[in-house]
Design an enzyme around this catalytic site. Structure first.
Site, PDB file in Angstrom:
ATOM      1  N   VAL A  24       0.861  -1.173   0.000  1.00 19.66           N
ATOM      2  CA  VAL A  24       0.000   0.000   0.000  1.00 19.66           C
ATOM      3  C   VAL A  24       0.899   1.225   0.000  1.00 19.66           C
ATOM      4  O   VAL A  24       1.866   1.292   0.756  1.00 19.66           O
ATOM      5  CB  VAL A  24      -0.926   0.022   1.235  1.00 19.66           C
ATOM      6  CG1 VAL A  24      -1.861   1.230   1.179  1.00 19.66           C
ATOM      7  CG2 VAL A  24      -1.728  -1.274   1.326  1.00 19.66           C
ATOM      8  N   CYS A  25       0.611   2.167  -0.883  1.00 22.30           N
ATOM      9  CA  CYS A  25       1.333   3.432  -0.914  1.00 22.30           C
ATOM     10  C   CYS A  25       2.833   3.188  -1.131  1.00 22.30           C
ATOM     11  O   CYS A  25       3.239   2.395  -1.971  1.00 22.30           O
ATOM     12  CB  CYS A  25       1.045   4.205   0.374  1.00 22.30           C
ATOM     13  SG  CYS A  25       1.543   5.926   0.398  1.00 22.30           S
ATOM     14  N   SER A  26       3.666   3.819  -0.328  1.00 27.35           N
ATOM     15  CA  SER A  26       5.112   3.711  -0.508  1.00 27.35           C
ATOM     16  C   SER A  26       5.683   2.402   0.032  1.00 27.35           C
ATOM     17  O   SER A  26       6.898   2.191  -0.013  1.00 27.35           O
ATOM     18  CB  SER A  26       5.822   4.895   0.154  1.00 27.35           C
ATOM     19  OG  SER A  26       5.471   4.997   1.522  1.00 27.35           O
TER      20      SER A  26
END
Length: 322
Positions: free
Chosen positions: A107-109
């Site tokens: 998720v995300c970075s």
């Protein structure tokens, strides 16, 4: 049936919604008959402070948890990811767990931790739009595409930031248990289930410049209120209370694109949603969203998206249909 172990990886400075959002999706799905059990692992067991200051309890330290037997590995992102990816023990544990896992997600970075673990070479991935340049520079071996909210490439799933992790988790639940369970979980969580992975991280309205004056604001609002209505320069000028020539100049200056280009972008986005969310014939979708004919819609999709409307529906229907 044995339970599917969903293991979440967090670290100091992680984004709390990257964990809590997907975790709640799987927990609700488990309560609806899904065979999930959720665990949280971190460099150390106990309290792990998130980027917002929220303290979250990690039940396991990577040094103490056998990386084998993981069904789905979900790696959170957050401000602390750059420091976390320097933790060789954490990165090594992720690599070991991923080796035997049925699927791996970030998720995300969190995608940076997957990259550090050597899991993404040759893969197409996404991340939060603000990290796109960094990921592209540091990992040219990866195909970075930050337009979609999530991407599946084989057993690797990656998503944009924060709430996109819940869209990803719902897609994973649907992949396992079908639409009915995913829909029920979304309903319990009061979520919009059918946001397909292909949907842009920003809608046209968010990605474009914002109108600076009331006349252009009125024209933009008219387009979004009914994308399929007549939106010739004369029609928009009437909404704006300006002459067509004056609106053309003002609109292009404030929005960065001519009115006709903006209208087309909004109509394409509306047609994408309709194709992904329902069974309405392509011809009907074309007419409803202002394209007049299916052929006009097809040509526009090919020019803007590189696919035909029917191919777009076939590709994204599995995580986008009611």
């Amino acid at each position: 049936m044995s339970q599917r172990r969903i293991v979440f990886v967090i670290f100091d400075g992680f984004q709390p919604l990257d964990l809590v959002g997907p975790h709640e999706v799987f927990q609700y799905a488990a309560g609806l008959g899904g065979d999930y059990t959720c665990e949280v692992v971190a460099p150390r067991a106990g309290g792990v402070r998130s980027s917002s200051g929220l303290l979250v309890h990690a039940g396991h330290a990577v040094a103490d948890l056998d990386p084998g037997g993981v069904d789905t590995l979900v790696v959170a992102g957050g401000q602390g990811v750059d420091h976390a990816r320097e933790d060789t023990a954490l990165v090594g544990w992720i690599a070991g767990a991923a080796a035997g896992a049925r699927r791996v997600a970030s998720v995300c970075s969190g995608v940076f931790l997957l990259a550090a673990a050597g899991l993404l070479k040759g893969r197409r991935v996404t991340t939060h739009w603000s990290r796109e340049g960094q990921l592209t520079r540091e990992h040219p071996e990866i195909g970075t595409d930050c337009a979609p909210i999530f991407i599946r490439d084989g057993r690797i799933w990656t998503s944009a930031g924060v709430t996109a992790g819940m869209d990803l988790a719902l897609a994973l639940v649907e992949d396992d248990l079908g639409r009915d369970v995913a829909h029920a979980a979304a309903r319990e969580l009061v979520l919009f289930l059918r946001r397909p992975g292909s949907q842009a991280q920003f809608s046209v309205a968010m990605a474009a410049r914002q109108p600076a004056t009331d006349p252009v604001r009125a024209a933009v609002a008219a387009v979004h209120a009914d994308p399929g209505a007549r939106h010739s320069i004369a029609d928009l000028a009437a909404h704006a209370g300006l002459s067509p020539r004056h609106l053309q100049r003002r609109f292009t200056g404030e929005m960065g694109v001519p009115p006709a280009t903006y209208v087309e972008r909004v109509r394409v986005e509306a047609a994408q949603r309709s194709l992904a969310e329902g069974d309405e014939p392509v011809e009907a979708i074309a007419r409803r969203h202002g394209f007049a004919t299916a052929e006009t819609l097809r040509r526009t999709f090919h020019r803007r998206l590189g696919v035909a409307p029917s191919d777009y529906r076939a590709r994204f229907r599995s995580t986008a249909s009611p």
